[in-house]
Design an enzyme around this catalytic site. Structure first.
Site, PDB file in Angstrom:
ATOM      1  N   VAL A  15      79.480  28.547  62.710  1.00  0.00           N
ATOM      2  CA  VAL A  15      80.720  29.045  61.133  1.00  0.00           C
ATOM      3  C   VAL A  15      79.547  28.795  60.257  1.00  0.00           C
ATOM      4  CG1 VAL A  15      81.486  26.820  59.160  1.00  0.00           C
ATOM      5  CG2 VAL A  15      81.910  26.658  62.036  1.00  0.00           C
ATOM      6  N   GLY A 135      88.776  22.885  58.050  1.00  0.00           N
ATOM      7  CA  GLY A 135      88.316  24.400  58.403  1.00  0.00           C
ATOM      8  C   GLY A 135      88.982  25.148  56.522  1.00  0.00           C
ATOM      9  N   GLY A 188      85.909  29.904  69.767  1.00  0.00           N
ATOM     10  CA  GLY A 188      85.143  29.199  68.957  1.00  0.00           C
ATOM     11  C   GLY A 188      85.212  27.348  68.706  1.00  0.00           C
ATOM     12  N   LYS A 206      87.001  13.380  60.758  1.00  0.00           N
ATOM     13  CA  LYS A 206      88.114  13.577  59.495  1.00  0.00           C
ATOM     14  C   LYS A 206      88.452  12.609  58.354  1.00  0.00           C
ATOM     15  CE  LYS A 206      87.692  18.246  61.564  1.00  0.00           C
ATOM     16  NZ  LYS A 206      88.313  18.915  62.737  1.00  0.00           N
TER      17      LYS A 206
HETATM   18  P1  NDP Z   1      77.799  26.061  67.297  1.00  0.00           P
HETATM   19  O1  NDP Z   1      76.671  25.559  67.893  1.00  0.00           O
HETATM   20  O2  NDP Z   1      77.992  27.956  67.100  1.00  0.00           O
HETATM   21  O3  NDP Z   1      76.308  26.552  65.401  1.00  0.00           O
HETATM   22  C1  NDP Z   1      75.543  25.334  65.727  1.00  0.00           C
HETATM   23  C2  NDP Z   1      73.753  26.618  65.389  1.00  0.00           C
HETATM   24  O4  NDP Z   1      73.069  25.890  65.114  1.00  0.00           O
HETATM   25  C3  NDP Z   1      74.287  27.369  67.053  1.00  0.00           C
HETATM   26  O5  NDP Z   1      72.866  28.162  67.099  1.00  0.00           O
HETATM   27  C4  NDP Z   1      72.822  25.873  67.661  1.00  0.00           C
HETATM   28  O6  NDP Z   1      71.404  26.551  68.042  1.00  0.00           O
HETATM   29  C5  NDP Z   1      71.894  26.030  66.215  1.00  0.00           C
HETATM   30  N1  NDP Z   1      71.100  24.731  66.151  1.00  0.00           N
HETATM   31  C6  NDP Z   1      71.733  23.760  66.480  1.00  0.00           C
HETATM   32  N2  NDP Z   1      70.589  22.419  66.019  1.00  0.00           N
HETATM   33  C7  NDP Z   1      69.723  23.761  65.534  1.00  0.00           C
HETATM   34  C8  NDP Z   1      68.338  22.322  65.658  1.00  0.00           C
HETATM   35  N3  NDP Z   1      67.954  21.521  65.280  1.00  0.00           N
HETATM   36  N4  NDP Z   1      67.704  23.875  64.678  1.00  0.00           N
HETATM   37  C9  NDP Z   1      67.682  25.090  64.203  1.00  0.00           C
HETATM   38  N5  NDP Z   1      69.179  25.133  64.661  1.00  0.00           N
HETATM   39  C10 NDP Z   1      70.010  24.430  65.366  1.00  0.00           C
HETATM   40  O7  NDP Z   1      78.635  24.855  66.027  1.00  0.00           O
HETATM   41  P2  NDP Z   1      79.927  24.945  64.731  1.00  0.00           P
HETATM   42  O8  NDP Z   1      79.014  26.862  64.356  1.00  0.00           O
HETATM   43  O9  NDP Z   1      81.046  25.530  65.843  1.00  0.00           O
HETATM   44  O10 NDP Z   1      79.938  24.075  64.543  1.00  0.00           O
HETATM   45  C11 NDP Z   1      78.226  24.036  63.374  1.00  0.00           C
HETATM   46  C12 NDP Z   1      79.410  22.771  62.519  1.00  0.00           C
HETATM   47  O11 NDP Z   1      80.102  23.394  61.759  1.00  0.00           O
HETATM   48  C13 NDP Z   1      78.883  20.837  63.326  1.00  0.00           C
HETATM   49  O12 NDP Z   1      78.978  19.816  62.235  1.00  0.00           O
HETATM   50  C14 NDP Z   1      80.853  21.269  63.218  1.00  0.00           C
HETATM   51  O13 NDP Z   1      81.542  20.100  63.830  1.00  0.00           O
HETATM   52  C15 NDP Z   1      81.926  21.617  62.028  1.00  0.00           C
HETATM   53  N6  NDP Z   1      82.556  22.648  62.817  1.00  0.00           N
HETATM   54  C16 NDP Z   1      82.939  23.780  63.099  1.00  0.00           C
HETATM   55  C17 NDP Z   1      84.206  23.807  63.314  1.00  0.00           C
HETATM   56  C18 NDP Z   1      84.780  25.697  64.169  1.00  0.00           C
HETATM   57  O14 NDP Z   1      85.508  25.818  64.014  1.00  0.00           O
HETATM   58  N7  NDP Z   1      83.793  25.754  64.944  1.00  0.00           N
HETATM   59  C19 NDP Z   1      85.526  24.395  61.998  1.00  0.00           C
HETATM   60  C20 NDP Z   1      85.191  23.123  61.088  1.00  0.00           C
HETATM   61  C21 NDP Z   1      83.655  22.172  61.731  1.00  0.00           C
HETATM   62  P3  NDP Z   1      72.052  26.657  69.770  1.00  0.00           P
HETATM   63  O15 NDP Z   1      73.360  27.083  70.486  1.00  0.00           O
HETATM   64  O16 NDP Z   1      70.864  26.604  70.488  1.00  0.00           O
HETATM   65  O17 NDP Z   1      71.499  24.866  69.950  1.00  0.00           O
HETATM   66  N1  HSE Z   2      86.470  21.288  66.886  1.00  0.00           N
HETATM   67  C1  HSE Z   2      86.952  20.931  65.503  1.00  0.00           C
HETATM   68  C2  HSE Z   2      88.505  21.320  65.633  1.00  0.00           C
HETATM   69  C3  HSE Z   2      86.182  23.055  64.712  1.00  0.00           C
HETATM   70  O1  HSE Z   2      89.199  22.007  66.772  1.00  0.00           O
HETATM   71  O2  HSE Z   2      89.540  21.581  64.732  1.00  0.00           O
HETATM   72  C4  HSE Z   2      87.203  22.352  63.074  1.00  0.00           C
HETATM   73  O3  HSE Z   2      86.346  20.875  62.734  1.00  0.00           O
END
Ligand code: NDP
Ligand code: HSE
Length: 424
Positions: A15, A135, A188, A206
């Site tokens: 994201v 989303g 993803g 949610k």
């Molecule tokens: P990812 O795991 O792809 O990205 C998270 C990033 O943050 C990674 O690069 C991770 O590094 C880094 N990170 C984690 N902890 C730390 C820290 N303490 N300090 C610095 N960097 C850190 O997650 P997403 O992008 O999928 O999800 C992010 C958020 O968005 C979550 O809250 C999720 O619920 C929400 N979300 C996700 C959606 C999706 O479609 N994926 C849709 C809607 C909401 P590393 O990988 O090395 O741990």
């Molecule tokens: N893991 C969540 C889903 C990401 O599958 O809907 C979006 O919030």
């Protein structure tokens, strides 16, 4: 003169990466149409390689959240790391330093919204979370701003992309649960720990946020009844289809006489219902307001670009607001209305029995004795065993559960395989 808004991103994964892509690729578009020159000034991530992979110059890599909180030029901070800690501590720090926070973190908002909002108020900052639910679909802004005229009666949604992707693949392609989950992870959509998706926690987080906004009352996520999709079998999908239904993981929020009903569980949806056609990672929320009547919001509920779109919408919103927006109800973290649990709906009950004379009659008697009337049934038998699939008329959950526990003790029963609620 154009306004410059410096942004920091904490967590540049799926994201955060989508957000960075939009802010860079659509920089001039946003400048022209919003009159704001958005600049990503700092990026914080555990993994420097990931920062480099987006072509972000190394000097933008922040060494800590303190560096971001201390930077007076940054006014909006995006949190896309996920999880509760250290995200909560980081967000509180930047809110207290007076910076607006935009987050996609539904787990954190649903568990700690009151504390985060208190920090936002103390710092005079805004806390925005459009991306946390559904989303790219702008449901939060719609509930907060476009539907104020209405008392929302109900919202019924497919609000988890991963489970909708899995159930669609199992239904339409006969794919196994495991293979479909693997694909959702590769695309993803899934959370870091997919248990959150498949056991319904993600949808419960949610639903707690959406119901609080829709019903103007605090609905803690612990009050949301939750069941995941892991017990759904191909047989259930097939039998449901023969009866005219498709299986979906639904999140249901309803205003009841004295309170609200909030639940997440697999549900058979009539094939004619608009939610039945929502497939793959798509999400939809079907809601009813007392004046607007029925509305359906539909779109991509997960993925880098759709979720990034919601994040950027909040960044623009935060940059343009004169004063921050806070919740319009007492956000105490405790339910201040009754949360009812004796749902009334139709039920699908799948039972494996000994194929003997009188078994079906006995089961029917147990249902009747417990005020449960049968609308339809299918029986399939082989090798002395039979599988019976009942569809009840609308009845109380307490009645159907009492009948099921009696059936479980009956000699002719091999096993009660599944109990699935049906959307009216
Ligand atoms: P990812 O795991 O792809 O990205 C998270 C990033 O943050 C990674 O690069 C991770 O590094 C880094 N990170 C984690 N902890 C730390 C820290 N303490 N300090 C610095 N960097 C850190 O997650 P997403 O992008 O999928 O999800 C992010 C958020 O968005 C979550 O809250 C999720 O619920 C929400 N979300 C996700 C959606 C999706 O479609 N994926 C849709 C809607 C909401 P590393 O990988 O090395 O741990
Ligand atoms: N893991 C969540 C889903 C990401 O599958 O809907 C979006 O919030």
């Amino acid at each position: 003169m154009d306004k410059i808004v410096n942004v920091a991103i904490m967590g540049i994964g799926t994201v955060g990466g989508g957000t960075y892509e939009i802010l860079t690729k659509n920089h001039d578009f946003l400048l022209k149409n919003q009159g704001i020159d958005f600049r990503v000034k700092k990026v914080l991530d555990k993994n420097l390689e990931r920062i480099r992979s987006f072509g972000i110059p190394e000097e933008k890599a922040a060494s800590s959240v303190d560096e971001i909180a201390a930077d007076k030029d940054i006014s909006v901070v995006v949190e896309t790391m996920g999880g509760v800690e250290p995200a909560k501590t980081f967000i509180e720090k930047v809110l207290l330093s007076g910076k607006n926070v935009v987050t996609a973190n539904k787990e954190l908002i649903s568990k700690h919204w009151p504390e985060l909002e208190a920090a936002a108020k103390k710092g005079g900052a805004g806390l925005y979370f459009e991306a946390s639910c559904v989303g790219g679909v702008p449901i939060i802004r719609a509930l907060e701003e476009s539907l104020q005229a209405n008392r929302i009666n109900s919202l019924v949604g497919i609000i988890n992309g991963t489970t909708n992707y899995i159930l669609t693949k199992m239904t339409e392609e006969g794919m196994s649960y495991e293979a479909a989950l693997k694909e959702a992870q590769q695309l993803g959509y899934a959370e870091f720990d997919p248990t959150s998706d498949v056991e319904g926690y993600d949808a419960a987080y949610k639903l707690s946020i959406l119901s609080s906004l829709a019903f103007h009352t605090c609905v803690p996520y612990t009050c949301v009844y939750r069941e995941g999709i892991t017990k759904i079998t191909k047989t259930d999908i097939k039998m449901g289809s023969e009866m005219g239904y498709v299986i979906k993981l639904l999140a249901i929020g309803k205003r009841t006489g004295d309170g609200v009903e909030v639940r997440v569980h697999p549900t058979f949806v009539p094939k004619s219902h608009p939610l039945a056609g929502v497939g793959g990672s798509f999400n939809a929320v079907f809601l009813n307001g007392d004046f607007v009547d029925d509305l359906m919001f539909y779109g991509r509920g997960a993925g880098a670009r759709p979720t990034g779109s919601a994040i950027v919408s909040d960044i623009v919103y935060a940059a343009k607001r004169v004063s921050p927006l806070y919740s319009d109800f007492d956000n105490s973290g405790k339910a201040d209305v009754e949360i009812s649990s004796d749902y009334v709906c139709k039920y699908y009950v799948s039972i494996s029995v000994n194929d003997a004379t009188g078994v079906l009659a006995s089961l029917s008697n147990v249902f009747a004795k417990n005020n449960v009337s049968i609308e339809n049934l299918i029986q399939k038998g082989e090798n002395g065993r039979a599988a019976i699939f009942f569809l009840t008329h609308a009845c109380k959950e307490s009645d159907v559960r009492r009948a099921v526990s009696e059936i479980e003790k009956y000699d002719g029963t091999n096993r009660v395989e599944n109990l699935i609620r049906v959307l009216e």
